[in-house]
Design an enzyme around this catalytic site. Structure first.
Site, short mmCIF file in Angstrom:
data_model
loop_
_atom_site.label_atom_id
_atom_site.label_comp_id
_atom_site.label_asym_id
_atom_site.label_seq_id
_atom_site.Cartn_x
_atom_site.Cartn_y
_atom_site.Cartn_z
N GLY A 209 -26.44 1.49 3.72
CA GLY A 209 -25.35 2.45 3.58
C GLY A 209 -24.08 1.67 3.35
O GLY A 209 -24.12 0.55 2.87
N ASP B 137 0.86 -1.18 0.00
CA ASP B 137 0.00 0.00 0.00
C ASP B 137 0.90 1.23 0.00
O ASP B 137 2.00 1.20 0.58
CB ASP B 137 -0.92 0.01 1.24
N ASN C 103 -24.92 -6.57 -6.09
CA ASN C 103 -25.17 -5.46 -5.17
C ASN C 103 -26.44 -4.69 -5.55
O ASN C 103 -27.17 -4.23 -4.67
CB ASN C 103 -23.95 -4.53 -5.11
N CYS D 260 -20.22 0.14 -0.19
CA CYS D 260 -20.48 -0.64 -1.41
C CYS D 260 -21.83 -0.34 -2.05
O CYS D 260 -21.89 0.23 -3.13
CB CYS D 260 -20.37 -2.13 -1.11
C1 UDX Z 1 -22.45 -5.62 0.72
C2 UDX Z 1 -22.76 -6.98 0.10
O1 UDX Z 1 -23.58 -7.74 1.00
C3 UDX Z 1 -21.47 -7.73 -0.17
O2 UDX Z 1 -21.75 -8.98 -0.81
C4 UDX Z 1 -20.60 -6.88 -1.08
O3 UDX Z 1 -19.35 -7.53 -1.31
C5 UDX Z 1 -20.35 -5.51 -0.46
O4 UDX Z 1 -21.60 -4.88 -0.16
P1 UDX Z 1 -21.73 -4.77 3.14
O5 UDX Z 1 -21.62 -3.39 2.57
O6 UDX Z 1 -20.67 -5.25 4.07
O7 UDX Z 1 -21.81 -5.85 1.97
O8 UDX Z 1 -23.11 -4.80 3.92
P2 UDX Z 1 -24.46 -5.64 3.99
O9 UDX Z 1 -24.40 -6.59 5.11
O10 UDX Z 1 -24.85 -6.18 2.69
O11 UDX Z 1 -25.47 -4.46 4.42
C6 UDX Z 1 -25.58 -3.30 3.62
C7 UDX Z 1 -26.51 -2.29 4.23
O12 UDX Z 1 -27.85 -2.74 4.09
C8 UDX Z 1 -26.31 -2.01 5.72
O13 UDX Z 1 -26.41 -0.61 5.93
C9 UDX Z 1 -27.45 -2.75 6.38
O14 UDX Z 1 -27.83 -2.16 7.59
C10 UDX Z 1 -28.54 -2.63 5.33
N1 UDX Z 1 -29.56 -3.68 5.38
C11 UDX Z 1 -29.21 -4.98 5.20
C12 UDX Z 1 -30.89 -3.33 5.56
O15 UDX Z 1 -31.23 -2.14 5.70
N2 UDX Z 1 -31.83 -4.31 5.60
C13 UDX Z 1 -31.51 -5.63 5.45
O16 UDX Z 1 -32.41 -6.46 5.50
C14 UDX Z 1 -30.16 -5.98 5.24
#
Ligand code: UDX
Length: 438
Positions: free
Chosen positions: A262, A30, A213, A265
């Site tokens: 949020g 990095d 996503n 990703c």
């Molecule tokens: C996500 C994808 O799941 C993952 O496969 C990809 O590689 C990167 O983006 P991540 O950002 O770690 O992963 O979070 P994730 O667990 O998917 O949750 C995303 C957001 O959705 C969070 O803010 C969570 O609070 C929200 N969420 C999730 C909801 O509001 N309702 C739900 O039922 C599930």
């Protein structure tokens, strides 16, 4: 294998440690010297359950090393590209400057036959463009694309035991063969454990990631749209989600209605996807993602409206305890966090916001120093006129409404994740507001 990991942020730090765990000899690179110094000492750049242990194991085995000198990558036959692709400051598209800089830095170290494996989430068409650049800068080096699906909070588990692997290979058969062989070797462990594998082309591999996503974001916004309808009809979105979720074509996961998604990703990926589709002349195909984004952002305003209502229309001067700042539990990440956004909005309305989170205070303070951060839960809620649950950490989910009621000045609770049992809180004398529930 001797493996390089270029970019040691969220993705790269975990990936490097996982590759060492698979038995490879890993060098994590990095440009950020402070990050590298910390990683060398076994300190992760992020809070991620299990990562400190995985880093320590890799470092003490001698197979996991970190460097900010690109020359140390020399000799790696396979280099993963794990740099960030954030949203551009002045647009919806992805900023590819880190990816381009990484390819330039890496190219000087590559030998013919070396394999570069992109893992960053990129707009469709990026791999083909980077392959052409590599042809100029490092003739004979081969590019493959291997999207990453790890979830924050589960990153170690998702890296060690991925639920699928996708190899996007170059069009020329000899190059594809070389890249596939290298990928099969580097992922020998999960492949031996029957991890499903899709071997495909660059464009499909890139599209798999953004469409996964986009689907997840759409599923969350779908249930949040139903919450909006529930709010005007008296229906309960949590029971609705249970009922439709029993249909295994639908499934209950990702039907958690609340303040929405949020993180680093989903929000930026759906925006970049729209931008790329428009460039490709197919903007209409994913125009619905604008709605997905809009529904998501509306839920934050809705929760703020509930809080104003609970404070009888005058938030100014009222003490509001905001429970959670990270974009989700088990993370200290506040990128595009609904929780932090809601805290800032309430502060903007003149409320005295006391914000707390088990892990994300430091990152929140760096972005929004104006908020009053409280390390302890008791400190945040004592004397508060309202509680707002926005990140469903276990320490906030399983509160006893009677015990917390003794600490607050006013028994008002806005439940941004529909985590509480309204009947139980109301029985303890609280005024309760959820999202999409009566
Ligand atoms: C996500 C994808 O799941 C993952 O496969 C990809 O590689 C990167 O983006 P991540 O950002 O770690 O992963 O979070 P994730 O667990 O998917 O949750 C995303 C957001 O959705 C969070 O803010 C969570 O609070 C929200 N969420 C999730 C909801 O509001 N309702 C739900 O039922 C599930």
């Amino acid at each position: 294998m001797r493996v390089a990991v270029v970019g040691c942020g969220y993705l790269g730090a975990v990936h490097a440690a996982a590759m060492a765990e698979f038995g490879h000899d890993v060098i994590g690179f990095d440009v950020d010297e402070r990050k590298i110094a910390a990683l060398r000492a076994g300190e992760p750049p992020i809070f991620e359950p299990g990562l400190p242990e995985l880093l320590s194991a890799g470092i003490s085995s001698g197979r996991l090393n970190f460097s900010s000198d690109v020359a140390d990558i020399a000799g790696a036959s396979l280099s993963f590209l794990t740099v960030g692709t954030p949203q551009l400051k002045d647009g919806r598209a992805a900023d590819l400057s880190y990816v381009d800089a990484a390819i330039t830095a890496l190219a000087g170290q590559l030998r013919p036959g070396d394999v570069v494996v992109g893992k960053s989430t990129v707009p469709i068409g990026t791999a083909a463009r980077l392959a052409a650049r590599l042809d100029d800068l490092a003739p004979g080096a081969v590019l493959a694309w291997n999207p990453e699906f790890l979830r924050e909070g589960w990153a170690v588990q998702d890296s060690l035991a991925p639920n699928r692997l996708v190899f996007g290979l170059p069009p020329a058969a000899d190059r594809a063969h070389l890249a596939e062989a290298a990928l099969r070797e580097v992922f020998a462990r999960p492949l031996a454990n029957d991890t499903p594998l899709i071997v495909t082309d660059y464009a499909t591999a890139e599209l798999v990631k953004v469409s996964a996503n986009a689907f997840l974001a759409t599923k969350i916004s779908f249930i949040n749209a139903m919450a909006e309808i529930a709010e005007v009809t008296g229906a309960d979105v949590t029971q609705l989600a249970d009922a439709i979720g029993y249909d295994d074509r639908i499934g209950r996961r990702y039907l958690g209605a609340g303040v929405g998604f949020g993180g680093g990703c989903l929000p930026k990926d759906i925006r970049a996807f729209r931008a790329r589709a428009e460039e490709l002349g197919r903007g209409e195909s994913v125009a619905f993602l604008a709605q997905v984004d809009a529904i998501n952002l509306r839920r934050r305003k809705r929760l703020v409206a509930h809080v104003i209502d609970l404070l009888d229309g005058t938030p100014h001067g009222k003490v509001v305890a905001v429970l959670g700042l990270a974009f989700k539990p088990q993370s200290d990440d506040v990128r595009d966090s609904p929780a932090l956004d809601i805290a800032v909005r309430l502060h903007g309305l003149g409320a005295v916001v006391r914000a707390t989170d088990p892990k994300a205070i430091e990152n929140s303070r760096a972005l929004h120093p104006q908020l009053d951060y409280r390390e302890s839960f008791e400190d945040a809620v004592t004397g508060a006129d309202a509680l707002v649950l926005v990140t469903e950490w276990d320490e906030y989910r399983y509160l006893d409404p009677d015990a917390v009621g003794e600490l607050v000045a006013g028994r008002n609770v806005a439940d941004g994740r529909n985590s509480y049992d309204p009947a139980r809180w109301r029985a303890a004398g609280w005024r309760y507001r959820g999202l999409g529930r009566p």
